[in-house]
Design a protein around this motif. Structure first.
Motif, mmCIF file in Angstrom:
data_model
loop_
_atom_site.group_PDB
_atom_site.id
_atom_site.type_symbol
_atom_site.label_atom_id
_atom_site.label_comp_id
_atom_site.label_asym_id
_atom_site.label_seq_id
_atom_site.Cartn_x
_atom_site.Cartn_y
_atom_site.Cartn_z
ATOM 1 N N GLN A 131 0.828 -1.208 0.000
ATOM 2 C CA GLN A 131 0.000 0.000 0.000
ATOM 3 C C GLN A 131 0.863 1.259 0.000
ATOM 4 N N TRP A 132 1.959 1.233 0.746
ATOM 5 C CA TRP A 132 2.875 2.374 0.759
ATOM 6 C C TRP A 132 3.475 2.597 -0.630
ATOM 7 N N ARG A 133 3.927 1.518 -1.267
ATOM 8 C CA ARG A 133 4.557 1.645 -2.585
ATOM 9 C C ARG A 133 3.563 2.145 -3.629
ATOM 10 N N GLN A 134 2.356 1.586 -3.622
ATOM 11 C CA GLN A 134 1.344 2.008 -4.593
ATOM 12 C C GLN A 134 0.996 3.479 -4.419
ATOM 13 N N ALA A 135 0.847 3.902 -3.174
ATOM 14 C CA ALA A 135 0.527 5.306 -2.903
ATOM 15 C C ALA A 135 1.683 6.207 -3.300
ATOM 16 N N PHE A 136 2.894 5.773 -3.037
ATOM 17 C CA PHE A 136 4.056 6.593 -3.412
ATOM 18 C C PHE A 136 4.107 6.782 -4.924
ATOM 19 N N GLU A 137 3.883 5.714 -5.672
ATOM 20 C CA GLU A 137 3.958 5.789 -7.137
ATOM 21 C C GLU A 137 2.920 6.754 -7.700
ATOM 22 N N THR A 138 1.724 6.749 -7.139
ATOM 23 C CA THR A 138 0.654 7.592 -7.671
ATOM 24 C C THR A 138 0.609 8.953 -6.989
ATOM 25 N N VAL A 139 0.413 8.964 -5.681
ATOM 26 C CA VAL A 139 0.203 10.210 -4.944
ATOM 27 C C VAL A 139 1.454 11.081 -4.962
ATOM 28 N N PRO A 173 -5.934 11.758 12.018
ATOM 29 C CA PRO A 173 -6.029 10.408 12.583
ATOM 30 C C PRO A 173 -6.544 9.393 11.575
ATOM 31 N N GLY A 174 -5.865 8.259 11.503
ATOM 32 C CA GLY A 174 -6.316 7.173 10.646
ATOM 33 C C GLY A 174 -5.918 7.280 9.191
ATOM 34 N N LEU A 175 -5.142 8.303 8.829
ATOM 35 C CA LEU A 175 -4.698 8.473 7.444
ATOM 36 C C LEU A 175 -3.170 8.528 7.396
ATOM 37 N N GLY A 176 -2.550 7.433 7.790
ATOM 38 C CA GLY A 176 -1.105 7.392 7.932
ATOM 39 C C GLY A 176 -0.347 7.662 6.649
ATOM 40 N N ILE A 177 -0.800 7.104 5.519
ATOM 41 C CA ILE A 177 -0.082 7.325 4.261
ATOM 42 C C ILE A 177 -0.154 8.795 3.868
ATOM 43 N N SER A 178 -1.328 9.379 3.995
ATOM 44 C CA SER A 178 -1.469 10.807 3.688
ATOM 45 C C SER A 178 -0.579 11.641 4.599
ATOM 46 N N ASN A 179 -0.553 11.289 5.873
ATOM 47 C CA ASN A 179 0.294 12.014 6.829
ATOM 48 C C ASN A 179 1.770 11.906 6.459
ATOM 49 N N GLY A 180 2.147 10.793 5.830
ATOM 50 C CA GLY A 180 3.536 10.609 5.458
ATOM 51 C C GLY A 180 3.916 11.292 4.158
ATOM 52 N N LEU A 181 3.030 11.258 3.165
ATOM 53 C CA LEU A 181 3.379 11.737 1.825
ATOM 54 C C LEU A 181 3.046 13.203 1.568
ATOM 55 N N THR A 185 6.549 27.595 -21.176
ATOM 56 C CA THR A 185 7.633 28.484 -21.607
ATOM 57 C C THR A 185 7.276 29.962 -21.469
ATOM 58 N N GLY A 186 5.985 30.273 -21.386
ATOM 59 C CA GLY A 186 5.578 31.662 -21.219
ATOM 60 C C GLY A 186 5.072 31.973 -19.831
ATOM 61 N N GLY A 187 5.428 31.144 -18.857
ATOM 62 C CA GLY A 187 4.931 31.320 -17.493
ATOM 63 C C GLY A 187 3.612 30.612 -17.301
ATOM 64 N N GLY A 188 3.143 30.531 -16.052
ATOM 65 C CA GLY A 188 1.899 29.848 -15.743
ATOM 66 C C GLY A 188 1.860 29.441 -14.287
ATOM 67 N N ALA A 189 0.940 28.551 -13.948
ATOM 68 C CA ALA A 189 0.766 28.167 -12.544
ATOM 69 C C ALA A 189 0.431 26.696 -12.418
ATOM 70 N N ILE A 190 0.959 26.084 -11.364
ATOM 71 C CA ILE A 190 0.700 24.683 -11.064
ATOM 72 C C ILE A 190 0.254 24.586 -9.615
ATOM 73 N N GLY A 191 -0.896 23.976 -9.394
ATOM 74 C CA GLY A 191 -1.391 23.776 -8.041
ATOM 75 C C GLY A 191 -1.419 22.293 -7.697
ATOM 76 N N LEU A 192 -0.848 21.916 -6.563
ATOM 77 C CA LEU A 192 -0.902 20.534 -6.077
ATOM 78 C C LEU A 192 -1.985 20.434 -5.014
ATOM 79 N N VAL A 193 -2.959 19.569 -5.244
ATOM 80 C CA VAL A 193 -4.001 19.357 -4.248
ATOM 81 C C VAL A 193 -3.459 18.389 -3.205
ATOM 82 N N LEU A 194 -3.221 18.892 -2.006
ATOM 83 C CA LEU A 194 -2.653 18.095 -0.939
ATOM 84 C C LEU A 194 -3.733 17.803 0.101
ATOM 85 N N SER A 195 -3.527 18.175 1.316
ATOM 86 C CA SER A 195 -4.478 17.931 2.401
ATOM 87 C C SER A 195 -3.989 18.706 3.615
ATOM 88 N N THR A 196 -4.885 18.955 4.555
ATOM 89 C CA THR A 196 -4.440 19.588 5.799
ATOM 90 C C THR A 196 -3.421 18.706 6.521
#
Length: 253
Positions: free
Chosen positions: A106-114, A148-156, A130-141
């Motif tokens: 589960q850790w490896r699969q999440a690392f590869e995707t998330v 609590p209970g979301l260990g992979i999210s807490n790690g990545l 090449t002309g500038g722009g913006a990138i937003g990463l949707v993360l989490s609090t």
């Protein structure tokens, strides 16, 4: 307020529903055009239809774990709309469980995707802006405070917040902005699943709302409006930050 989004083009991953789709809706409503991707072809097709069809949106069935995905999305934007101005990188939440409970697979699969999928997409899009722009990463609090209970999210997620800051430093001189968005409790399918997993979804929702200063779960469009603004030229001096959209739940200043 004119966000300057008219005819600008954005790639959005994980955008057939939830926060990605809500952002796509807000971008299109303000005049932008979008390339939306997700893993389920029927959901991608439905999302494109809801966004107004080929004049405003096209869909690509893709998985961020596939190294070829980012370049496919960039190529689709250029071929169909003739330009690219940024991206929202959203990935479905990893499986629940504490950091000690989830197994290596589960850790490896999440690392590869998330994690790696997000990094790969951000750097591929950045190279194409090449002309500038913006990138937003949707993360989490969880990037700032463990959930609590979301260990992979807490790690990545904290690592991705650091990546966004590092990329903001590197790409800033080229006019490319990189930032993170930290959604809290917003009523997406993911949060419905987490509430249901407790065995009493109604009680879990009441408990969650009690810990939010606004005393309610957010609506996806409330996230989408913030994301659309941050991706737009109107936020042209905002980069290298993480922006909570959480009803005030995070307690840090």
């Amino acid at each position: 307020m004119d966000l300057g989004l008219t005819d600008r083009v954005y790639v959005l991953t994980g955008a057939s529903r939830g926060l990605g789709f809500a952002t796509a809706e807000c971008l299109v409503a303000d005049g932008a055009r979008v390339v939306v991707s997700a893993r389920a072809p029927e959901r991608v097709a439905e999302a494109v239809d809801r966004l107004g069809g080929a004049a405003r949106a096209i869909g690509i069935t893709a998985d961020l774990a596939d190294p070829a995905t980012p370049q496919r999305l960039v190529a689709a934007a250029r071929e169909h709309f003739g330009r690219l101005d940024g991206a929202l990188v959203s990935v479905g939440g990893p499986p629940p469980g504490t950091a000690a409970q989830v197994d290596d697979t589960q850790w490896r699969q999440a690392f590869e995707t998330v994690f790696l999928g997000s990094v790969r997409t951000a750097r591929t899009v950045a190279a194409a802006l090449t002309g500038g722009g913006a990138i937003g990463l949707v993360l989490s609090t969880s990037a700032r405070s463990p959930v609590p209970g979301l260990g992979i999210s807490n790690g990545l997620r904290p690592g991705l917040a650091g990546v966004a800051k590092d990329m903001a430093d590197e790409y800033g001189p080229r006019g490319v902005r990189v930032l993170g968005l930290l959604p809290g409790r917003i009523m997406t399918d993911r949060n419905r699943e987490l509430f249901a997993a407790t065995g009493d979804a109604a009680a879990a929702r009441v408990e969650a709302e009690a810990g939010i200063p606004l005393r309610r779960i957010g609506d996806p469009v409330e996230f989408g409006r913030v994301a659309a603004f941050l991706l737009s030229p109107a936020a042209g001096y905002v980069t290298g930050v993480t922006v909570p959209v959480d009803g005030g739940a995070l307690r840090g200043l």
